[in-house]
Scaffold this active site. Structure first.
Site, PDB file in Angstrom:
ATOM      1  CE  LYS A 253      -3.891  -2.097   2.461  1.00  0.00           C
ATOM      2  NZ  LYS A 253      -4.885  -1.933   3.538  1.00  0.00           N
TER       3      LYS A 253
ATOM      4  CG  ASP B 215      -7.786   0.305   3.798  1.00  0.00           C
ATOM      5  OD1 ASP B 215      -8.576  -0.577   3.384  1.00  0.00           O
ATOM      6  OD2 ASP B 215      -6.548   0.189   3.740  1.00  0.00           O
TER       7      ASP B 215
END
Ligand code: NDP
Length: 297
Positions: free
Chosen positions: A84, A120
């Site tokens: 990420k 997220d």
């Protein structure tokens, strides 16, 4: 499960999506995305040839993998551990909301390269609303952890104007680094740091507790904070979903506090990613993804 080597002979004719991680074997994303795509295809032929794959990509291979996936016409990518943060260097553009997170979990194909997003924080906020009936806006938040997931959660809390943000972490240096990164984007929200075994007397009642540490992944892990020593919280959210009842959530249950694990966060971040790729509202596909996960257990 696929690897970079499989792209040499790639001939899938449809709209390809994929998750990249290392390891990736246990990812639930293919299951939930393919279930949602199959259900969408029943009423919309556009989705009949969409498919979501998974690739095991070691971190050193990420730049090459992203180039190859773009060259092979992939439409969208999800990124999980450990990609990420690394992927931020590889994207052509990054969504303004994802910039302060310093990490991306969703890429959409553009002619120039990949556009990066982070879903997220949205997933967490939706899961807190769904599981605990709480909004981040106007709520004091006690955040446990100072790693990647904690940073994403902190940015989301600040962007949604929580009332105050209290961050506890085991290692003081990591906490200090995170606090320094957050101050410039606090936008008037008071931010405090503390050690989990030195609970500040000023902590407000009615806070939302968010566990973004990895303490709880293993049965013998300690609780990241003693809930009984906090002024009565409004609810406890643990990002961990496996095991479904972590030691922290078990303690919340004992204290009769509302609590929820991270499964709904997984679902909502996935549904938002699919919205970014397809334009179909996340609220439409989240129940499809949740049902697929529930049926698989
Ligand atoms: P990182 O490795 O970046 O950070 C780990 C954090 O946990 C650090 O703050 C570390 O503290 C703390 N920690 C680790 N072990 C302990 C322990 N025994 N006691 C107290 N604190 C501890 O991990 P991530 O931020 O990427 O992930 C954190 C968690 O969030 C993971 O469990 C992950 O599964 C979950 N997650 C869930 C998602 C979902 O969709 N539901 C999405 C993303 C993450 P220190 O600084 O002291 O080392």
């Amino acid at each position: 499960m696929l690897t970079l080597g499989d792209l040499a002979t790639w001939d899938f004719p449809g709209t390809a999506l994929a998750v990249l991680g290392h390891p990736i074997k246990h990812s639930l994303s293919p299951l939930m995305h393919n279930a949602a795509l199959a259900e969408l295809a029943r009423s919309n032929a556009r989705f009949a040839d969409w498919k979501y794959f998974r690739f095991d990509v070691p971190p050193d291979d990420l730049p090459k993998a992203l180039q190859e996936l773009h060259a092979r016409g992939f439409h969208g990518i999800n990124l999980t551990v450990p990609h990420k943060i690394l992927a931020v260097q590889e994207v052509a553009t990054i969504d303004a909301a994802a910039q302060p997170v310093g990490a991306v979990n969703t890429l959409r194909r553009t002619a120039e390269g990949w556009a990066g997003f982070n879903t997220d924080g949205y997933g967490m906020a939706e899961a807190v609303r769904e599981g605990l009936g709480l909004e981040l806006t106007g709520r004091p938040v006690v955040l446990l952890g100072a790693g990647g997931a904690a940073r994403g959660a902190a940015v989301e809390c600040l962007q949604r104007h929580c009332a105050s943000l209290w961050i506890a972490n085991r290692t003081a240096d990591n906490l200090a680094k995170l606090l320094a990164q957050l101050q410039p984007i606090a936008d008037g929200v008071p931010i405090h740091g503390f050690a989990p075994d030195h609970i500040p007397t000023e902590l407000p009642t009615g806070a939302l507790i968010i566990n973004a540490t990895s303490a709880g992944l293993h049965p013998d892990d300690p609780v990241p904070i003693d809930l009984a020593r906090l002024p009565k919280p409004a609810g406890v959210f643990d990002m961990i979903y496996n095991p479904p009842l972590t030691p922290l959530l078990a303690a919340a249950e004992q204290l009769a506090l509302p609590h929820a694990n991270g499964m709904a966060m997984l679902v909502h971040q996935g549904a938002k990613a699919l919205e970014i790729w397809s334009g179909v509202a996340a609220g439409q596909t989240a129940p499809m993804m949740a049902a697929a996960l529930a049926a698989s257990r």
